[in-house]
Design a protein around this motif. Sequence first.
Motif, PDB file in Angstrom:
ATOM      1  N   UNK A  80       0.813  -1.212   0.000  1.00  0.00           N
ATOM      2  CA  UNK A  80       0.000   0.000   0.000  1.00  0.00           C
ATOM      3  C   UNK A  80       0.851   1.268   0.000  1.00  0.00           C
ATOM      4  N   UNK A  81       1.965   1.227   0.687  1.00  0.00           N
ATOM      5  CA  UNK A  81       2.790   2.433   0.813  1.00  0.00           C
ATOM      6  C   UNK A  81       3.827   2.594  -0.285  1.00  0.00           C
ATOM      7  N   UNK A  82       4.426   1.479  -0.731  1.00  0.00           N
ATOM      8  CA  UNK A  82       5.597   1.598  -1.602  1.00  0.00           C
ATOM      9  C   UNK A  82       5.452   0.931  -2.961  1.00  0.00           C
ATOM     10  N   UNK A  83       4.405   0.155  -3.167  1.00  0.00           N
ATOM     11  CA  UNK A  83       4.184  -0.425  -4.487  1.00  0.00           C
ATOM     12  C   UNK A  83       4.585  -1.882  -4.609  1.00  0.00           C
TER      13      UNK A  83
ATOM     14  N   UNK B  13       0.338  -7.531  -5.330  1.00  0.00           N
ATOM     15  CA  UNK B  13      -0.159  -7.119  -6.640  1.00  0.00           C
ATOM     16  C   UNK B  13      -1.491  -6.390  -6.520  1.00  0.00           C
ATOM     17  N   UNK B  14      -2.407  -6.952  -5.745  1.00  0.00           N
ATOM     18  CA  UNK B  14      -3.720  -6.324  -5.586  1.00  0.00           C
ATOM     19  C   UNK B  14      -3.619  -4.976  -4.879  1.00  0.00           C
ATOM     20  N   UNK B  15      -2.822  -4.903  -3.845  1.00  0.00           N
ATOM     21  CA  UNK B  15      -2.674  -3.642  -3.120  1.00  0.00           C
ATOM     22  C   UNK B  15      -1.998  -2.591  -3.992  1.00  0.00           C
ATOM     23  N   UNK B  16      -1.021  -3.001  -4.767  1.00  0.00           N
ATOM     24  CA  UNK B  16      -0.354  -2.053  -5.659  1.00  0.00           C
ATOM     25  C   UNK B  16      -1.318  -1.550  -6.728  1.00  0.00           C
ATOM     26  N   UNK B  17      -2.171  -2.435  -7.244  1.00  0.00           N
ATOM     27  CA  UNK B  17      -3.168  -2.009  -8.227  1.00  0.00           C
ATOM     28  C   UNK B  17      -4.154  -1.024  -7.599  1.00  0.00           C
TER      29      UNK B  17
ATOM     30  N   UNK C  36      -6.128   4.506  -7.052  1.00  0.00           N
ATOM     31  CA  UNK C  36      -6.391   5.683  -6.219  1.00  0.00           C
ATOM     32  C   UNK C  36      -5.608   6.889  -6.731  1.00  0.00           C
ATOM     33  N   UNK C  37      -4.376   6.657  -7.144  1.00  0.00           N
ATOM     34  CA  UNK C  37      -3.551   7.741  -7.694  1.00  0.00           C
ATOM     35  C   UNK C  37      -4.183   8.283  -8.978  1.00  0.00           C
TER      36      UNK C  37
ATOM     37  N   UNK D 220      -7.449  12.374 -11.959  1.00  0.00           N
ATOM     38  CA  UNK D 220      -8.664  12.723 -12.706  1.00  0.00           C
ATOM     39  C   UNK D 220      -9.481  13.766 -11.971  1.00  0.00           C
ATOM     40  N   UNK D 221      -9.532  13.646 -10.653  1.00  0.00           N
ATOM     41  CA  UNK D 221     -10.285  14.609  -9.858  1.00  0.00           C
ATOM     42  C   UNK D 221      -9.673  16.000  -9.990  1.00  0.00           C
ATOM     43  N   UNK D 222      -8.351  16.087  -9.964  1.00  0.00           N
ATOM     44  CA  UNK D 222      -7.717  17.401 -10.098  1.00  0.00           C
ATOM     45  C   UNK D 222      -7.911  17.964 -11.502  1.00  0.00           C
TER      46      UNK D 222
END
Length: 187
Positions: free
Chosen positions: A56-59, A108-112, A117-118, A123-125
Motif C-alpha cells: 500500500x505504501x511503496x508499491x 499485486x492487488x494492493x499495488x493495483x 487511487x492515484x 482525474x479529480x484534479x
Amino acid sequence: ANPYPFRLRLAAPWQDYVKAALMVGLATAFGEVVDLVLAPTNLVMPYLLAVLIVALRYGRGPASFSAILSVIAFDFFFVPPRYTFAVSDVQYLLTFAGLLLVGLVVSTLAAQAREQAKTARHRQSQTAALNDLSRELAATAGLDPILDVICSFIRTTFGQHAGVFLPDGDQLLLRASTAPSQFDEDE
C-alpha cells in the motif's frame, strides 16, 4: 564500453526496498515476542500484514521483495531447526509456498489499488481544473479576455508559456500570451 553490461533496474527507489526490509524485521521482532504463545504457522500473519503495508505504501516491487524476504525470515527464525535454512518438516514447504503466493497476490492487488487511487486523484484534479476554467470563461466577455483566460489556464496547468495566434488577412497575429514574445514575419 560499459563495464557493467547488466544493470539492476528497481521498480521503486532503493529506499523503499530498505523500508520493506525494515517492515519484515518488525514482523520478525513481533514474532519473537509472541513465539511462546503462538504456533509457528500462525507467525505467518505478521509477515502478510507487513507485505500488505509495504504494498500500500511503496508499491509492487518493494512488496514482492518483502514477500520473498518474509519467507526467508520465517524459515530462518521460526521453522525448526531454528536459525538455519534447513527444514525438518516438509509440511513447512507448503507454508512457505502459501506465504509467498499470498504475499505476491496481496502485493499485486494492493499495488493495483494504490495505482487506481492515484489515477482517481489525478482525474479529480483535472476535473476541478476544467470546472474552474469553465466558470472563468462563463464570467468573461470579449475575445481578448477569453484568450487571456485560456493562456493563463495553460500556463497554470502545464507550467509552460502559451500564446494564441489568430489570422489577420494573410498573417497570424499574436493575440494573447503568457510571456512577451517577439516573432519575426517568418516565424
